[in-house]
Design an enzyme around this catalytic site. Structure first.
Site, PDB file in Angstrom:
ATOM      1  N   LEU A 108      -5.126  -6.538 -10.910  1.00 27.42           N
ATOM      2  CA  LEU A 108      -4.929  -5.132 -10.523  1.00 27.42           C
ATOM      3  C   LEU A 108      -3.775  -4.940  -9.550  1.00 27.42           C
ATOM      4  CD1 LEU A 108      -8.594  -3.889  -9.981  1.00 27.42           C
ATOM      5  CD2 LEU A 108      -7.157  -3.720 -12.029  1.00 27.42           C
ATOM      6  N   HIS A 119       1.356 -13.192  -6.277  1.00 32.54           N
ATOM      7  CA  HIS A 119       0.674 -13.908  -7.362  1.00 32.54           C
ATOM      8  C   HIS A 119       1.295 -15.271  -7.612  1.00 32.54           C
ATOM      9  CE1 HIS A 119      -1.709 -10.465  -8.876  1.00 32.54           C
ATOM     10  NE2 HIS A 119      -0.701  -9.757  -8.390  1.00 32.54           N
TER      11      HIS A 119
HETATM   12  C1  LIG Z   1       6.499 -25.244  -4.779  1.00 34.30           C
HETATM   13  C2  LIG Z   1       7.934 -24.801  -5.082  1.00 34.30           C
HETATM   14  C3  LIG Z   1       7.970 -23.288  -5.178  1.00 34.30           C
HETATM   15  C4  LIG Z   1       8.837 -25.254  -3.911  1.00 34.30           C
HETATM   16  O1  LIG Z   1      10.145 -24.758  -4.121  1.00 34.30           O
HETATM   17  P1  LIG Z   1      11.419 -25.707  -3.881  1.00 34.30           P
HETATM   18  O2  LIG Z   1      12.643 -24.876  -4.001  1.00 34.30           O
HETATM   19  O3  LIG Z   1      11.336 -26.871  -4.783  1.00 34.30           O
HETATM   20  O4  LIG Z   1      11.184 -26.072  -2.368  1.00 34.30           O
HETATM   21  P2  LIG Z   1      11.912 -27.191  -1.508  1.00 34.30           P
HETATM   22  O5  LIG Z   1      12.823 -28.004  -2.323  1.00 34.30           O
HETATM   23  O6  LIG Z   1      12.578 -26.554  -0.358  1.00 34.30           O
HETATM   24  O7  LIG Z   1      10.703 -28.008  -0.981  1.00 34.30           O
HETATM   25  C5  LIG Z   1      10.066 -27.517   0.146  1.00 34.30           C
HETATM   26  C6  LIG Z   1       8.953 -28.453   0.535  1.00 34.30           C
HETATM   27  O8  LIG Z   1       7.821 -28.220  -0.300  1.00 34.30           O
HETATM   28  C7  LIG Z   1       7.350 -29.443  -0.802  1.00 34.30           C
HETATM   29  N1  LIG Z   1       6.776 -29.248  -2.134  1.00 34.30           N
HETATM   30  C8  LIG Z   1       7.418 -28.801  -3.214  1.00 34.30           C
HETATM   31  N2  LIG Z   1       6.563 -28.742  -4.258  1.00 34.30           N
HETATM   32  C9  LIG Z   1       5.374 -29.164  -3.793  1.00 34.30           C
HETATM   33  C10 LIG Z   1       4.096 -29.332  -4.400  1.00 34.30           C
HETATM   34  N3  LIG Z   1       3.855 -29.049  -5.676  1.00 34.30           N
HETATM   35  N4  LIG Z   1       3.099 -29.777  -3.626  1.00 34.30           N
HETATM   36  C11 LIG Z   1       3.312 -30.070  -2.316  1.00 34.30           C
HETATM   37  N5  LIG Z   1       4.495 -29.924  -1.694  1.00 34.30           N
HETATM   38  C12 LIG Z   1       5.500 -29.475  -2.445  1.00 34.30           C
HETATM   39  C13 LIG Z   1       8.573 -30.313  -0.858  1.00 34.30           C
HETATM   40  O9  LIG Z   1       8.227 -31.682  -0.870  1.00 34.30           O
HETATM   41  C14 LIG Z   1       9.298 -29.922   0.408  1.00 34.30           C
HETATM   42  O10 LIG Z   1       8.758 -30.578   1.516  1.00 34.30           O
HETATM   43  P3  LIG Z   1       9.682 -31.041   2.733  1.00 34.30           P
HETATM   44  O11 LIG Z   1      10.289 -29.769   3.286  1.00 34.30           O
HETATM   45  O12 LIG Z   1       8.733 -31.696   3.664  1.00 34.30           O
HETATM   46  O13 LIG Z   1      10.703 -31.938   2.142  1.00 34.30           O
HETATM   47  C15 LIG Z   1       8.501 -25.458  -6.369  1.00 34.30           C
HETATM   48  O14 LIG Z   1       8.411 -26.842  -6.247  1.00 34.30           O
HETATM   49  C16 LIG Z   1       7.775 -25.008  -7.630  1.00 34.30           C
HETATM   50  O15 LIG Z   1       8.162 -24.023  -8.232  1.00 34.30           O
HETATM   51  N6  LIG Z   1       6.719 -25.744  -8.021  1.00 34.30           N
HETATM   52  C17 LIG Z   1       5.977 -25.419  -9.215  1.00 34.30           C
HETATM   53  C18 LIG Z   1       5.245 -24.102  -9.093  1.00 34.30           C
HETATM   54  C19 LIG Z   1       4.335 -24.040  -7.869  1.00 34.30           C
HETATM   55  O16 LIG Z   1       3.604 -24.988  -7.560  1.00 34.30           O
HETATM   56  N7  LIG Z   1       4.388 -22.870  -7.163  1.00 34.30           N
HETATM   57  C20 LIG Z   1       3.594 -22.628  -5.990  1.00 34.30           C
HETATM   58  C21 LIG Z   1       2.222 -22.110  -6.313  1.00 34.30           C
HETATM   59  S1  LIG Z   1       2.248 -20.416  -6.835  1.00 34.30           S
END
Ligand SMILES: CC(C)(COP(=O)(O)OP(=O)(O)OC[C@H]1O[C@@H](n2cnc3c(N)ncnc32)[C@H](O)[C@@H]1OP(=O)(O)O)[C@@H](O)C(=O)NCCC(=O)NCCS
Length: 223
Positions: A108, A119
């Site tokens: 919603l 989201h």
């Molecule tokens: C999570 C996400 C949005 C991070 O974006 P990014 O541009 O890759 O971020 P960064 O490269 O700046 O990483 C930031 C930090 O997050 C951590 N991180 C990234 N993905 C992670 C995950 N799945 N689990 C835990 N930590 C994660 C990185 O290790 C990094 O840690 P550090 O700062 O200690 O080195 C991206 O990895 C992604 O799109 N993942 C798949 C979708 C997802 O899980 N989205 C979030 C839930 S809605």
């Protein structure tokens, strides 16, 4: 020796390719652009989700019809980062009107709510680990500060991502009431205390605010 061979450092002139103005325009896509998403972006959004979530856990935060649903109802709560016209990262949000998230919040949009429910944030696989996720989140939160009716942002995430969101300023609210299959989530929140000037000018429409904020923030973070 030919004349050309006697002048090794002079490269032969190449006549410019003959292209129509229409084709030239293809090369003028902005190197980097941040803008609200629209329904035409839904497929690109879902492609990123498919790789990021479905290939990992078999499900994703928003299915294609739900992406279209929110991009139709409240595109102003989405933000896409494009590199040369290609979507590389995005956030989709909607408004919510209760203190805590419940299952209804997944589908919603409550136009009178003062809470933005984020989201999904996702970065295209080849653009991860470059800081784009945190930068996009920062820009999104700054943009929300320009919206007079928004008081806070909330999201639910798996525990492994709590430190990631804490670095963006989110605080843990507690266990989330929503479960998906056997997955549990933590609810996190971020207080939005907007700029007084922008709040006073609450008659400005949201897209106008988006443009103003985006331009200011483009200068700040150079994207
Ligand atoms: C999570 C996400 C949005 C991070 O974006 P990014 O541009 O890759 O971020 P960064 O490269 O700046 O990483 C930031 C930090 O997050 C951590 N991180 C990234 N993905 C992670 C995950 N799945 N689990 C835990 N930590 C994660 C990185 O290790 C990094 O840690 P550090 O700062 O200690 O080195 C991206 O990895 C992604 O799109 N993942 C798949 C979708 C997802 O899980 N989205 C979030 C839930 S809605």
């Amino acid at each position: 020796m030919s004349v050309a061979g006697a002048q090794p450092f002079i490269k032969p002139m190449q006549s410019p390719p003959s292209v129509s103005p229409g084709i030239q325009r293809r090369h003028t896509l902005p190197a980097s652009e941040v803008r609200p998403l629209n329904t035409q972006d839904a497929t690109s959004v879902f492609e990123i989700e498919r790789e990021a979530f479905i290939s990992v856990s078999g499900d994703c935060p928003l299915h294609l019809d739900e992406v279209r649903h929110f991009l139709t109802l409240c595109p102003e709560f989405s933000m896409g980062w494009f590199e040369e016209g290609r979507l590389v990262a995005f956030i989709i949000g909607s408004l919510w009107d209760k203190d805590r998230l419940s299952a209804e919040a997944l589908t919603l949009h409550k136009p009178r709510g003062s809470t933005v429910h984020i989201h999904v944030l996702a970065v295209h696989r080849t653009f991860r680990q470059q800081g784009k996720g945190p930068i996009l989140m920062w820009r999104y939160l700054q943009y929300l500060r320009c919206l007079p009716s928004v008081r806070r942002a909330v999201l639910m995430c798996e525990d492994v991502l709590i430190p990631f969101y804490q670095k963006s300023g989110f605080k843990v609210l507690g266990r989330c009431a929503i479960t998906v299959a056997n997955l549990t989530f933590t609810e996190m929140w971020y207080p939005i205390s907007g700029h007084a000037y922008m709040r006073r000018n609450s008659e400005t429409n949201n897209f106008g605010v988006f443009l103003i904020c985006s331009r200011v923030l483009c200068v700040v973070c150079s994207i």
